[in-house]
Design a protein around this motif. Structure first.
Motif, short mmCIF file in Angstrom:
data_model
loop_
_atom_site.label_atom_id
_atom_site.label_comp_id
_atom_site.label_asym_id
_atom_site.label_seq_id
_atom_site.Cartn_x
_atom_site.Cartn_y
_atom_site.Cartn_z
N ASP A 162 -7.80 2.46 1.64
CA ASP A 162 -7.67 3.37 2.80
C ASP A 162 -6.21 3.49 3.23
O ASP A 162 -5.78 4.55 3.68
N ASN A 163 -5.46 2.40 3.09
CA ASN A 163 -4.05 2.45 3.48
C ASN A 163 -3.21 3.23 2.46
O ASN A 163 -2.32 3.98 2.84
N VAL A 164 -3.53 3.05 1.18
CA VAL A 164 -2.84 3.83 0.14
C VAL A 164 -3.11 5.32 0.36
O VAL A 164 -2.20 6.15 0.34
N LEU A 165 -4.38 5.65 0.62
CA LEU A 165 -4.77 7.06 0.81
C LEU A 165 -4.09 7.69 2.02
O LEU A 165 -3.71 8.86 1.99
N PHE A 166 -3.94 6.90 3.09
CA PHE A 166 -3.25 7.40 4.28
C PHE A 166 -1.86 7.92 3.89
O PHE A 166 -1.45 9.02 4.27
N HIS A 167 -1.15 7.12 3.12
CA HIS A 167 0.21 7.51 2.71
C HIS A 167 0.17 8.64 1.68
O HIS A 167 0.90 9.63 1.79
N TYR A 168 -0.66 8.47 0.68
CA TYR A 168 -0.72 9.42 -0.45
C TYR A 168 -1.11 10.82 0.03
O TYR A 168 -0.42 11.81 -0.26
N GLU A 169 -2.19 10.88 0.81
CA GLU A 169 -2.64 12.20 1.27
C GLU A 169 -1.67 12.80 2.28
O GLU A 169 -1.50 14.02 2.34
N GLY A 170 -1.03 11.94 3.06
CA GLY A 170 -0.03 12.43 4.01
C GLY A 170 1.11 13.14 3.29
O GLY A 170 1.55 14.22 3.72
N VAL A 171 1.56 12.55 2.19
CA VAL A 171 2.65 13.19 1.43
C VAL A 171 2.17 14.50 0.80
O VAL A 171 2.90 15.50 0.78
N SER B 37 0.84 -1.20 0.00
CA SER B 37 0.00 0.00 0.00
C SER B 37 0.88 1.25 0.00
O SER B 37 0.55 2.25 -0.65
N SER B 38 1.99 1.20 0.73
CA SER B 38 2.88 2.36 0.77
C SER B 38 3.63 2.53 -0.56
O SER B 38 3.84 3.65 -1.02
N ILE B 39 3.98 1.42 -1.21
CA ILE B 39 4.65 1.48 -2.51
C ILE B 39 3.67 2.02 -3.56
O ILE B 39 4.03 2.86 -4.40
N GLU B 40 2.42 1.55 -3.48
CA GLU B 40 1.39 2.05 -4.40
C GLU B 40 1.21 3.56 -4.25
O GLU B 40 1.03 4.28 -5.25
N ALA B 41 1.26 4.07 -3.03
CA ALA B 41 1.14 5.52 -2.82
C ALA B 41 2.28 6.25 -3.52
O ALA B 41 2.07 7.30 -4.16
N ALA B 42 3.50 5.70 -3.44
CA ALA B 42 4.66 6.32 -4.10
C ALA B 42 4.48 6.32 -5.62
O ALA B 42 4.89 7.26 -6.32
#
Ligand SMILES: [Zn+2]
Length: 313
Positions: free
Chosen positions: A208-217, A49-54
């Motif tokens: 929801d986990n991708v969004l947590f990382h994506y929106e945080g950045v 999920s964190s890699i997908e956000a990147a």
């Protein structure tokens, strides 16, 4: 400095242990000069999920509406990809996550930690490291914030930690600077700001986990002045100052009694251990009152192995 636009680059580092390796990266350069945000993910390659956000950030950040630049390295632990290695780099069996600030002449994990801090992200105003949810882990939404004992620096790091919509912020005191640790701790030894985010579970890409990382950045880029706007934060995080690793007391088949994000009192039964006849052979009680940061999801655990993280005040 590169021209405004999106630049894909293969990056290599001149350290013995890293010879022959090339990291795919992207540099997104805005129209006007400004701050530099560096984003890494894939220190643990199953934390997808964190890699997908990147990856999503590369597709959606628009150089035309940015000041400064954003550099993204979606996978740090390249040797782990073919093996889907959990936690470690298979070349040296070391966890890159606890190898910062690293060593130029060290093994792969130590050398890449050193290269990220001293080469790739050396001039970044903030380095953000995205994590969460290796193959047998369920992880709550939290961030780690490293203090150094300097009021202005610590305040800035806390502002970055608050950019993620976290349930919890784990605030590490300056004593952590004495030993190797996470990228945020390594950065702090150089008096450089960083953010460290955790969200995800069992190797899955989940919205929801991708969004947590994506929106945080995005919020972090907004805080730095790179982006003019970002989504609002929706909750007030709980603050904890200790990160406790809870071990299994016996070899057993564990039934967990709590979920990630739960608040527990000291002595609460967190898990029951059984043998494969179904007899109870042990239990895990909360060593302190606090919050469940993560749990191992696989029922089998070996005595002494860590099965839970607890954030305690
Ligand atoms: Zn991780």
């Amino acid at each position: 400095m590169a021209l405004p636009g999106m630049h894909r680059r293969s990056v290599s580092f001149n350290y013995t242990a890293l010879a022959g390796w090339e990291w795919p990266t992207v540099e997104i350069v805005g129209q006007r000069p400004g701050p530099h945000l560096a984003v890494i993910a894939g220190v643990h390659v199953n934390e997808t999920s964190s890699i997908e956000a990147a990856i999503c950030l590369q597709k959606t950040l628009d150089p035309a509406s940015m000041n400064g630049r954003v550099s993204i390295m979606p996978v740090v632990n390249l040797p782990a990809i073919p093996h889907r290695s959990q936690y470690v780099c298979p070349l040296d069996d070391k966890n890159i996550n606890f190898s910062f600030p690293g060593k130029a002449d060290g093994s792969f994990a130590e050398a890449i930690a050193h290269a990220i801090l001293n080469d790739w992200a050396a001039d970044a105003d903030c380095l953000v490291d995205l994590h969460g949810g290796d193959l047998c882990e369920n992880v709550s939404h939290f961030t780690v914030c490293q203090d150094i004992g300097d009021e202005a620096f610590d305040k800035r790091n806390m502002e970055f930690a608050r950019c993620f919509d976290a349930e919890l912020i784990v605030r590490l005191d300056a004593s952590h600077l004495k030993q190797a640790g996470r990228s945020c701790t390594g950065r702090a030894t150089r008096r450089q700001n960083a953010a460290f985010a955790e969200a995800g579970r069992i190797g899955l890409i989940e919205e929801d986990n991708v969004l947590f990382h994506y929106e945080g950045v995005l919020r972090l880029a907004n805080k730095l002045g790179i982006l003019a706007k970002a989504p609002p934060v929706r909750r007030e995080p709980q603050m904890v100052s200790r990160y406790l690793w809870v071990p299994a007391p016996v070899d057993g088949f564990f039934r967990y009694r709590v979920k990630v994000g739960d608040r527990v009192a000291k002595g609460t039964v967190l898990a029951i251990a059984e043998n494969t006849y179904g007899d109870t052979i042990g239990k895990i009680e909360a060593p302190e009152s606090g919050f469940i940061l993560w749990t191992v999801t696989h029922a089998f655990a070996k005595s002494g192995s860590f099965v839970m993280g607890l954030g305690a005040p």
